[in-house]
Design an enzyme around this catalytic site. Structure first.
Site, PDB file in Angstrom:
ATOM      1  N   GLU A 154      -4.240   6.770  20.648  1.00 26.97           N
ATOM      2  CA  GLU A 154      -5.248   5.763  20.955  1.00 26.97           C
ATOM      3  C   GLU A 154      -6.666   6.273  20.653  1.00 26.97           C
ATOM      4  O   GLU A 154      -6.934   7.474  20.768  1.00 26.97           O
ATOM      5  CB  GLU A 154      -5.154   5.389  22.439  1.00 26.97           C
TER       6      GLU A 154
ATOM      7  N   ARG B 145       3.264  -0.182  24.356  1.00 18.44           N
ATOM      8  CA  ARG B 145       2.824   1.173  24.052  1.00 18.44           C
ATOM      9  C   ARG B 145       2.875   1.405  22.544  1.00 18.44           C
ATOM     10  O   ARG B 145       3.841   1.006  21.876  1.00 18.44           O
ATOM     11  CB  ARG B 145       3.741   2.210  24.725  1.00 18.44           C
TER      12      ARG B 145
ATOM     13  N   HIS C  85      -6.382  -2.284  23.511  1.00 23.18           N
ATOM     14  CA  HIS C  85      -5.644  -2.028  24.765  1.00 23.18           C
ATOM     15  C   HIS C  85      -6.207  -2.897  25.907  1.00 23.18           C
ATOM     16  O   HIS C  85      -6.680  -2.400  26.925  1.00 23.18           O
ATOM     17  CB  HIS C  85      -5.693  -0.530  25.122  1.00 23.18           C
TER      18      HIS C  85
HETATM   19  C1  3PG Z   1      -0.876   0.032  31.849  1.00 23.91           C
HETATM   20  O1  3PG Z   1      -0.016   0.828  31.508  1.00 23.91           O
HETATM   21  O2  3PG Z   1      -1.119  -0.202  33.038  1.00 23.91           O
HETATM   22  C2  3PG Z   1      -1.632  -0.735  30.803  1.00 23.91           C
HETATM   23  O3  3PG Z   1      -1.274  -0.307  29.557  1.00 23.91           O
HETATM   24  C3  3PG Z   1      -3.119  -0.621  30.997  1.00 23.91           C
HETATM   25  O4  3PG Z   1      -3.622   0.641  30.716  1.00 23.91           O
HETATM   26  P1  3PG Z   1      -5.145   0.950  31.063  1.00 23.91           P
HETATM   27  O5  3PG Z   1      -5.207   1.279  32.519  1.00 23.91           O
HETATM   28  O6  3PG Z   1      -5.551   2.135  30.245  1.00 23.91           O
HETATM   29  O7  3PG Z   1      -5.931  -0.262  30.746  1.00 23.91           O
END
Ligand code: 3PG
Length: 544
Positions: A267, A238, A294
């Site tokens: 983000e 994170r 991400h």
């Molecule tokens: C999560 O917490 O499952 C991951 O960071 C992925 O996040 P996302 O669903 O936005 O890709």
């Protein structure tokens, strides 16, 4: 899937695998994919939605929840829940759930991929050759084998990463104050008692904690300078766990040799075209900082798993089934073994107001036998859900059931005892009502998953519960049973379980029949049964 006269609606604001969207539609839900919209647009669009499926961008906050008028479930298609205000969901009676295991491997592998990349300068070398620079001497890396990796957070993803890094010959140390020493030992990972202890010895640091008040900026200037000079850092967990400005400075000064970053504190939008993107971050300009957008969960497998799990959980929660959720008590042991007891208890709760009128003041639930070895809180909650639904409280769910019961002044106690006669397990429920009566229902579950009522207000029986049951008080003389069964038969209603019980052989006026049937029973049939000779009282009990 209908609620009253209307079809239940599921809003999806971030994409999940299309086959699971279609799967939800095929179950009769109305599904709207509302992708690429701003938070404000989503908040303005939530009215009329029974469920919401999100990933990490949509903020399930107070503003969104206050605009929702019939929201029951929020499904986070992924692991991290920092975008979900779980206490606010609870206050609004909304079940919040996530898919905490579905993308762990993807996230773990990404962290390891980044580690390889920054140890071997892969990104710079790639860029170099695309610019015609093949001087490989510029990109001499270092090997991971024999170096020390520090894993911060030894949950599911941290554990995967530890195993993989050990597999390539790294010494792995880890810091996680919430994890028991056993787990460190099983993974063959050295436990660091403090974060500083980890920082001082590592060549690679990889973070795998959620973003909380405690973990936010846990790696800032002070921590970065406690590390060995030339340390490499991976953050695919994170944004904000590592202070972005401090990391940029440490990279510029060479204290940190390289960093791989998959997440930002704030983000960017991951849907916008480059020409529409308005995003800046100090790390985008820092030397030796290698950034991915991400991508932790971005594998075909994780996309499939996350979509499949979130769609399944949301559908089941909307149908009123018990599912593991973030704002419900953790279910100890095997959820599949407990589920039949939840079904039994919900039926017992529903039974009360279909057979009695006096308001319930207090309920005592006792669990006896094998089931008493674990918390059955979720079963008690199922009982209350059944009771409150029977009172017409349609908005009741596992999330708000305790508050709803309190509003009606219903208190509840739970007791556990190991010893039980006749059965392996027994759930006994005593309803104390306004009339001062203590009415007892008792039930058990026979293999496989068959809910059986063994006591109905003091009448001993052994009745498998179908969706429709007739509880009939009658005089005890020959022919009564026959006329009831004949009446049902005439209307093509099949009896699947049938029990007659007496409390006192000499009392010929208060036998109790319990007739489980396979078809719905109309008012007309009830009137015909009431008219049978010897029948005193007929209660229709419906569970579906
Ligand atoms: C999560 O917490 O499952 C991951 O960071 C992925 O996040 P996302 O669903 O936005 O890709």
């Amino acid at each position: 899937m209908i609620k009253g006269e209307n079809i239940m609606k599921i809003l999806i604001t971030e994409s999940i695998a299309q086959e699971f969207v279609e799967d939800l539609r095929s179950q009769g839900f109305e599904v709207e994919e509302y992708l690429g919209h701003t938070q404000e647009e989503i908040e303005g669009h939530i009215k009329g939605c029974d469920a919401l499926i999100v990933r990490s961008a949509t903020k399930v906050n107070e503003a969104l929840l206050s605009n929702a008028d019939c929201l029951k479930v929020v499904g986070r298609a992924g692991t991290g829940i920092d975008n979900i205000n779980v206490p606010a969901c609870t206050e609004h009676g909304v079940i919040a759930l996530n898919t905490p295991t579905a993308n762990n491997m993807a996230a773990g592998e990404l962290a390891v991929a980044h580690a390889f990349s920054i140890f071997r300068n892969l990104c710079d070398a790639n860029e170099g050759v695309h610019n015609g620079d093949f001087r490989r001497g510029n990109w001499i890396g270092i090997e991971l084998e024999g170096k020390t990796a520090g894993v911060i957070g030894l949950g599911r993803i941290g554990s995967i990463v530890s195993r993989k890094l050990k597999g390539i010959g790294m010494t792995v140390v880890a810091y996680d104050p919430y994890v028991q020493t056993d787990k460190f030992e099983k993974l063959g990972v050295k436990r660091c008692e403090t974060l500083d202890e980890l920082l001082e010895v590592c060549d690679l640091i990889t973070l795998h904690t959620p973003k909380t008040k405690e973990t936010y900026n846990m790696i800032a200037k002070e921590q970065l300078y406690k590390c060995k000079r030339g340390v490499r850092i991976v953050n695919a967990a994170r944004g904000g766990l590592v202070n972005e400005q401090d990391l940029a400075d440490a990279l510029a000064e060479g204290q940190v040799a390289a960093a791989a970053i998959d997440v930002f504190d704030v983000e960017p939008s991951y849907n916008k075209k480059p020409e529409d993107q308005v995003f800046d971050n100090v790390l985008l300009h820092a030397p030796h900082c290698y950034i991915t957008p991400h991508l932790g969960a971005s594998t075909e497998e994780a996309t499939y798993n996350v979509g499949s799990q979130v769609a399944d959980l949301v559908a089941r929660a909307l149908k009123g089934e018990m599912v593991a959720a973030l704002n419900m008590p953790a279910i100890e042991g095997d959820i599949n073994a407990i589920r039949p007891y939840c079904n039994l208890a919900e039926k017992m709760g529903k039974m009360y107001y279909q057979t009695e009128k006096s308001p319930v003041k207090k309920i005592d639930v006792s669990y006896a036998g094998g089931i008493a070895g674990q918390s059955m809180e979720i079963v008690t909650m199922s009982l209350l859900v059944g009771l409150l639904k029977g009172m017409g409280v349609d908005s009741v769910s596992y999330v708000n059931v305790k508050e709803c019961a309190e509003e009606f002044g219903i208190s509840i106690t739970e007791t556990y005892e190991q010893e039980v006669k006749k059965y392996n397990n027994l759930v006994k429920v005593t309803f104390h009502n306004d009339d001062g009566k203590d009415l007892v229902l008792a039930g058990t579950v026979f293999e496989p998953d068959t809910e059986v009522l063994v006591s109905f207000y003091g009448y001993e029986m052994n009745c498998t519960l179908s969706d429709t049951v007739l509880a009939i008080k009658n005089d005890d003389f020959p022919g009564v049973i026959g006329s009831i069964a004949t009446t049902l038969g005439r209307h093509n209603i099949n009896i699947c379980s049938l029990h007659w019980a007496r409390k006192d052989k000499k009392d010929k006026t208060s036998a109790q029949a319990f007739v489980a049937v396979e078809q719905a029973v109309s008012d007309e049939v009830i009137e015909e049964i009431k008219a049978c000779d010897g029948v005193r009282l007929v209660s229709l009990i419906e569970f579906s």
